[in-house]
Scaffold this motif. Structure first.
Motif, short mmCIF file in Angstrom:
data_model
loop_
_atom_site.label_atom_id
_atom_site.label_comp_id
_atom_site.label_asym_id
_atom_site.label_seq_id
_atom_site.Cartn_x
_atom_site.Cartn_y
_atom_site.Cartn_z
N GLU A 295 5.48 -10.92 -12.24
CA GLU A 295 4.79 -9.78 -10.83
C GLU A 295 5.36 -8.52 -11.77
O GLU A 295 6.12 -7.77 -10.68
CB GLU A 295 4.91 -10.12 -9.49
N ALA A 296 5.10 -8.39 -13.78
CA ALA A 296 5.71 -7.13 -13.28
C ALA A 296 4.56 -5.75 -12.53
O ALA A 296 5.68 -4.41 -13.13
CB ALA A 296 4.87 -6.62 -15.00
N ASP A 297 3.36 -5.57 -12.59
CA ASP A 297 2.69 -4.35 -11.63
C ASP A 297 3.54 -4.52 -10.45
O ASP A 297 4.07 -3.07 -9.91
CB ASP A 297 1.94 -5.04 -10.82
N GLU A 298 5.04 -4.30 -10.27
CA GLU A 298 5.91 -4.72 -8.75
C GLU A 298 7.25 -4.15 -9.71
O GLU A 298 7.87 -3.37 -8.67
CB GLU A 298 6.23 -5.51 -8.41
N PHE A 299 6.97 -3.51 -11.52
CA PHE A 299 8.18 -2.63 -11.93
C PHE A 299 7.71 -2.31 -12.51
O PHE A 299 8.14 -0.80 -12.98
CB PHE A 299 8.53 -4.04 -12.21
N ILE A 300 6.60 -2.44 -13.16
CA ILE A 300 5.98 -0.68 -14.01
C ILE A 300 4.75 -0.40 -13.63
O ILE A 300 3.39 -0.57 -15.03
CB ILE A 300 5.97 -2.03 -15.21
N PRO A 301 4.35 0.24 -12.43
CA PRO A 301 3.07 0.87 -12.15
C PRO A 301 2.85 1.66 -12.32
O PRO A 301 3.46 2.43 -13.81
CB PRO A 301 3.80 0.44 -10.30
N GLN A 302 1.68 2.00 -12.78
CA GLN A 302 0.94 3.62 -12.64
C GLN A 302 1.37 4.62 -12.39
O GLN A 302 2.14 5.22 -12.90
CB GLN A 302 -0.79 3.08 -13.37
N GLN B 95 -1.26 -10.69 -12.40
CA GLN B 95 -3.12 -10.59 -12.31
C GLN B 95 -2.97 -9.74 -11.82
O GLN B 95 -4.45 -9.67 -12.98
CB GLN B 95 -2.59 -11.69 -11.14
N ARG B 96 -2.33 -8.05 -12.26
CA ARG B 96 -3.07 -7.33 -11.70
C ARG B 96 -2.78 -6.01 -12.99
O ARG B 96 -2.19 -5.17 -12.93
CB ARG B 96 -2.61 -6.54 -10.33
N ILE B 97 -3.23 -6.10 -13.92
CA ILE B 97 -3.33 -5.97 -15.37
C ILE B 97 -3.88 -4.18 -15.14
O ILE B 97 -3.15 -3.14 -15.71
CB ILE B 97 -4.11 -6.09 -16.46
N THR B 98 -4.33 -3.77 -14.81
CA THR B 98 -5.10 -2.21 -14.15
C THR B 98 -4.00 -1.26 -13.83
O THR B 98 -3.88 -0.32 -13.80
CB THR B 98 -5.96 -2.88 -13.19
N TYR B 99 -3.32 -2.25 -13.01
CA TYR B 99 -2.16 -1.41 -12.00
C TYR B 99 -0.79 -1.24 -13.23
O TYR B 99 0.06 -0.48 -12.51
CB TYR B 99 -1.95 -1.88 -11.13
N LEU B 100 -0.83 -1.90 -14.23
CA LEU B 100 0.11 -1.45 -15.04
C LEU B 100 0.20 -0.17 -15.91
O LEU B 100 -0.54 0.00 -16.17
CB LEU B 100 0.86 -2.33 -16.04
N ASN B 101 2.00 -0.11 -16.17
CA ASN B 101 2.04 1.99 -16.76
C ASN B 101 0.82 1.40 -17.91
O ASN B 101 2.01 0.65 -18.49
CB ASN B 101 3.12 1.30 -17.14
#
Length: 603
Positions: free
Chosen positions: A477-484, A516-522
């Motif tokens: 759930e990487a988007d919860e650690f490295i959001p944009q 699964q939420r790639i768009t939200y990643l840093n």
């Protein structure tokens, strides 16, 4: 011969900014060919280095296949004509599809394929065995109109695993080709881990299943010491990695960030380790254990394993979960107090109310004693303040501080505790492999822990020039650690993960990101991994992000739409035999491994 089946023809060659060229290939349609030509197949076409005596072949990778019948217009898919004519033409199509079993006798039927270069070529020396045919970097381009031939399984395996020496290098089989289960795809473990990897797929594609097997395999297969630290935001990997947690050859445990990460009976057992509390603790763990769908009928068979986790001290509370100042704590929970409905006027009033305890206790370690002192002050302010919104926010803060006031880490049995110093020591210890699964009831606390342990191990290695053993920090759930857009605890985890992504490889520290939420990643971190595992991505924005980060066309990702659970598109700059060429692989089902470990009948 390195070829099989009847040849096709290279019909079109178009420039492509990401793959240099995109090719269109026609094969004569037969039902047999349609069944056997698949996405991911390698084909060879003569290039301009060919001579009268020797043919040099460029190697291409097929990215899509489609049967076309030209009775439906020039493009084979035109249904815009007069309905009566179109319906009549369409009604005759099944006969042509079915009658051409092994031989093509209709000019109106074709198999249209798109392909991309893999930038390799070989010379077809007649009489030279497949194992001796030399595969080199491509030095020319394919000839338009040239015959296109599918490569044999033996030669395909050589190309996909080109340059990988399983005897001399630290390697493992990551899976087999989707289209041919006899062809195993190998990866270099060091490059896979140290130069970072990403795991991207929509809900239901089997990310957790894959990650479980991935971790299990690298720990089993690596001939060098590895240390894995998995940040498990959803608390689902205890059930998926129970066999590794209980493997005597691995130093492993579940790391709990905060006492409330555990059910009450488990905490009671860890505090006193009294025999009469053990069964209650096991029952509580079992009730709260998340297992994959296929293992739910066998959940009770986890009972003995969970008891071993407790008895063997495989569940520990991190002492550092209490090692933070009040200022750091306020930074972590900032967004919970100052939410989107906080006006400028309200923010000013809150800052004024919160300033005195920050000034007095800001740099003190926030333990249960300090938390209670701050609560007393805040309760007085809350009772005096008539503004309901201010009062509500102060009560939120009081609730969060009460959780800390109730935690007393010193009450936990010493065998059930672990300090950051102990953890860093083991991450640098080359004696044996390690697996740590970090969980927490509070996502902010888990992000804060990621910052601490990442910073400590990075600075420790940088200061001492240490590069081994290889560490891999994996963030599910990487988007919860490295959001944009990162603030509060998000900013802290994002900052350290970006540091590890950019500089960690120098010191043997790699990262893994699964989401699964790639768009939200840093985006600064998104482009760092050198290996991607990609499954179905329904959102166009996600596909664009992946394609952009790995400099490949979105057409290359289109084959993932057909993927079943457990199918992945593997692309790597370093870990595989091909540089940045998508390889469609099928991986093992983790449930089979776990059923065997649990002693399920039939396994």
């Amino acid at each position: 011969m390195p070829f099989k089946m009847k040849p096709g023809r290279l019909m079109l060659m178009e420039p492509d900014p990401r793959t240099s060229y995109k090719y269109t290939i026609w094969f004569d349609y037969t039902r047999n060919q349609m069944i056997n030509i698949k996405e991911g197949d390698l084909v060879a076409v003569p290039n301009f280095n060919s001579t009268v005596d020797l043919t040099t072949y460029s190697i291409l990778s097929i990215t899509s296949t489609m049967p076309i019948h030209y009775a439906l217009g020039g493009g084979g898919n035109d249904i815009k004509g007069y309905p009566g004519y179109v319906m009549e033409a369409a009604s005759n199509l099944p006969v042509d599809w079915m009658e051409q079993e092994n031989d093509s006798f209709e000019d109106t039927t074709k198999i249209i394929c798109t392909a991309v270069p893999i930038f390799m070529e070989f010379v077809d020396n007649i009489g030279t065995a497949i194992k001796q045919k030399k595969i080199v970097q491509e030095t020319s381009v394919p000839m338009l109109g040239g015959e296109v031939r599918l490569l044999s399984p033996e030669f395909t395996e050589r190309i996909f695993n080109n340059g990988i020496d399983n005897e001399k290098e630290n390697t493992m089989a990551i899976g087999n080709l989707i289209r041919d289960e006899d062809i195993q795809i190998y990866t270099r473990i060091d490059d896979l881990i140290k130069v970072h990897f990403g795991l991207f797929g929509f809900t239901g594609v089997g990310k957790s299943n894959f990650l479980s097997n991935f971790i299990s395999n690298i720990l089993d297969k690596s001939n060098e010491t590895l240390k894995i630290l998995l940040f498990d935001l959803m608390d689902e990997y205890a059930g998926l990695l129970i066999d590794k947690l209980l493997d005597d050859s691995i130093n492993s445990c579940i790391l709990c960030v905060g006492e409330k990460s555990l059910p009450g009976p488990v905490l009671e057992y860890l505090k006193y380790r009294e025999e009469d509390k053990l069964d209650f603790a096991v029952d509580s763990l079992l009730k709260n254990l998340l297992v994959p769908k296929g293992l739910k009928p066998h959940k009770n068979q986890y009972q003995d394993s969970l008891k071993k986790l407790l008895v063997q001290n495989k569940i520990k509370i991190i002492e550092s979960s209490m090692e933070r100042t009040y200022t750091q704590f306020m930074s972590e929970i900032h967004d919970k107090i100052y939410d989107q409905y906080t006006s400028d006027k309200m923010e000013f009033a809150l800052n004024k109310a919160l300033k005195p305890p920050l000034k007095k206790f800001g740099e003190e370690k926030l333990n249960d004693e300090v938390a209670r002192k701050i609560i007393v002050y805040l309760e007085e302010i809350a009772n005096l303040d008539e503004n309901k919104s201010i009062k509500e926010r102060l009560e939120r803060l009081i609730y969060l501080l009460e959780e800390i006031a109730e935690n007393k880490i010193e009450e936990i049995n010493i065998n059930s505790r672990i300090s950051l110093t102990q953890l860093v020591h083991d991450l640098n210890n080359e004696d044996k492999n390690s697996l740590y699964i970090a969980i927490s009831h509070d996502p902010h606390a888990l992000r804060n822990f990621a910052k601490k342990i990442g910073y400590y191990i990075y600075e420790n290695r940088r200061a001492n020039g240490k590069i081994t053993p290889i560490n891999s920090f994996i963030f599910d759930e990487a988007d919860e650690f490295i959001p944009q857009s990162a603030t509060g605890s998000y900013a802290e985890s994002s900052q350290i993960i970006e540091t590890l992504a950019r500089r960690g490889r120098k010191f043997g520290i790699g990262i893994g990101i699964a989401t699964q939420r790639i768009t939200y990643l840093n985006t600064n971190i998104m482009g760092q991994p050198h290996t991607y595992f990609i499954s179905k991505l329904p959102r166009d924005s996600d596909r664009e992000k992946v394609a952009e980060a790995f400099a490949m066309s979105k057409e290359m990702l289109s084959q993932t739409f057909k993927f079943n659970k457990g199918n992945w598109l593997l692309v790597s700059h370093d870990a595989t035999g091909l540089d940045a060429v998508p390889i469609p692989i099928k991986t093992d089902n983790a449930e089979d491994r776990l059923k065997k470990f649990l002693g399920v009948d039939g396994y």
